[in-house]
Design an enzyme around this catalytic site. Structure first.
Site, PDB file in Angstrom:
ATOM      1  N   GLU A  90      38.525  67.418  72.735  1.00  0.00           N
ATOM      2  CA  GLU A  90      37.552  66.535  73.386  1.00  0.00           C
ATOM      3  C   GLU A  90      38.122  65.830  74.605  1.00  0.00           C
ATOM      4  O   GLU A  90      37.436  65.690  75.629  1.00  0.00           O
ATOM      5  CB  GLU A  90      37.040  65.498  72.384  1.00  0.00           C
ATOM      6  CG  GLU A  90      36.028  66.032  71.380  1.00  0.00           C
ATOM      7  CD  GLU A  90      36.660  66.796  70.243  1.00  0.00           C
ATOM      8  OE1 GLU A  90      35.919  67.439  69.469  1.00  0.00           O
ATOM      9  OE2 GLU A  90      37.906  66.763  70.127  1.00  0.00           O
ATOM     10  N   HIS A 145      32.689  60.837  59.776  1.00  0.00           N
ATOM     11  CA  HIS A 145      31.646  61.585  60.478  1.00  0.00           C
ATOM     12  C   HIS A 145      30.301  60.869  60.418  1.00  0.00           C
ATOM     13  O   HIS A 145      29.267  61.489  60.651  1.00  0.00           O
ATOM     14  CB  HIS A 145      31.492  62.985  59.876  1.00  0.00           C
ATOM     15  CG  HIS A 145      32.716  63.833  59.990  1.00  0.00           C
ATOM     16  ND1 HIS A 145      33.792  63.682  59.155  1.00  0.00           N
ATOM     17  CD2 HIS A 145      33.036  64.827  60.847  1.00  0.00           C
ATOM     18  CE1 HIS A 145      34.732  64.563  59.490  1.00  0.00           C
ATOM     19  NE2 HIS A 145      34.299  65.267  60.505  1.00  0.00           N
TER      20      HIS A 145
END
Length: 373
Positions: A96, A165
């Site tokens: 990322e 998450h």
């Protein structure tokens, strides 16, 4: 891609020419609908918005993990690789920080990247690029550098994916000047707000919800038109009411609407505001509603401390305190990391019945929490 940019710059040509040469004629599958309302999923709304904006502007490209060959982890980018090719739909490694930095650099050069995070929890790996490189550059350059980039992906709780998450990052990013933060609820929101985000000259954090992707909503012919977009910074009153104002965003808008239906059966008329835009926040619409209903309930999935609800409460106290007939009620996620067990997970996120109870308290239709304690 940067090889193309470097070649064109060194040759004195436009860095966007190579993109233009790869564009194929594209007509959105949604054009030509009659004026009758249609129903599309949030997934389809996002997909068509991306498709139409990529077709209209060769500077727009998509980058992220599994966005190409796999057609998106949630199939948002389905069909785009075949249509626009690997120069504009770029699969990346699981890095990322790397591909977000590349995207910001591309935006510096005048391109319009759409960076997809498989979940916004993973954006933490790239937060330096989002905050320090994207959000602050326009101000630090005295307006000389624009950063037209969109960071998008699912945000907040899904189902059974654990604490790492399930985090809602709305308040994190909304606290940063230089960013615009959007959170769609319906297919109309998703389509109109994503188009607006891609066209915007500033960096936009676009917070979707995984559990909403498959939800179907009616949309009008106007929404399906390729020129349609939703203005950034403007909330939508989803349901008018006169007794209590309920503010919400993303998945919680649906919960607020269900709560309003239950309240209506008990004689309480609730006005439901879909925030749509977290930053800038539509304070005018919120305060106008509170001045009409004299009561406020805020709803969000995120943690209560320093949350969006806290900011809304502050705004109402500062601008409409004299109109309040009851204390403001805040409904938020539990102040703990998200549990993995399904029964505990349900207790950790707001439910429809929580909103109903809060609205009743605000309307003095039940015993307050303070008295009950």
């Amino acid at each position: 891609m940067f090889g193309i940019v470097r070649q064109k710059i060194s040759a004195g040509g436009s860095p966007l020419l190579a993109f233009g040469q790869r564009i194929r004629p594209a007509v959105s599958a949604w054009r030509g609908y009659s004026s009758a309302a249609k129903e599309i999923t949030v997934r389809e709304a996002l997909n068509t918005a991306l498709d139409e904006e990529m077709s209209a502007d060769p500077k727009v490209f998509l980058m992220g993990e599994e966005v190409g060959e796999y057609q998106g982890a949630y199939k948002i980018s389905k069909g785009l690789l075949d249509k626009y090719g690997p120069e504009r739909v770029l699969d990346t490694p699981i890095t990322e920080a790397g591909f977000t930095g590349i995207g910001v650099g591309a935006a510096y050069h005048g391109l319009k990247p759409v960076i997809e995070f498989m979940t916004f929890n993973f954006s933490m790996q790239a937060i330096d690029h989002i905050i320090n490189s994207a959000a602050k550059s326009n101000y630090m350059s005295s307006g000389q550098i624009s950063v037209p980039i969109v960071f998008r992906g699912p945000n907040g709780a899904a189902a059974g994916v654990g604490a790492q998450h399930s985090h809602c990052y709305a308040s994190w990013y909304a606290s940063c000047p230089g960013l615009k933060v959007l959170a769609p609820y319906s297919s109309e929101d998703a389509r109109g707000l994503l188009k607006a985000a891609i066209r915007d000259p500033d960096p936009v954090v676009f917070l979707e919800n995984e559990l909403l992707y498959g939800e179907t909503f009616p949309v009008s012919a106007e929404v399906l038109d390729s020129s349609f977009c939703v203005p950034i910074g403007k909330a939508k009153i989803e349901r008018e009411g006169k007794d209590v104002t309920i503010t919400a965003f993303s998945k919680m808008v649906g919960y607020a609407l269900k709560a309003a239906e239950i309240l209506a059966k008990e004689g309480i008329s609730a006005e439901v505001i879909n925030l749509r835009s977290i930053r800038p926040l539509d304070r005018d619409t919120i305060n106008a509603s509170v001045r009409k209903t004299n009561r406020l309930v805020t709803v969000e999935e995120g943690f209560p401390q320093h949350g969006i609800g806290a900011e809304i409460c502050a705004s109402v106290v500062e601008e409409s305190f004299g109109y309040l007939d009851a204390p403001v009620e805040r409904i938020a996620g539990a102040d703990v990391p998200m549990p993995y067990a399904a029964n505990l997970e349900r207790l950790a996120v707001p439910q429809v019945e929580d909103i109903v109870r809060a609205a009743k308290r605000a309307c003095y239709r039940s015993v307050s929490m303070a008295v009950a304690a």
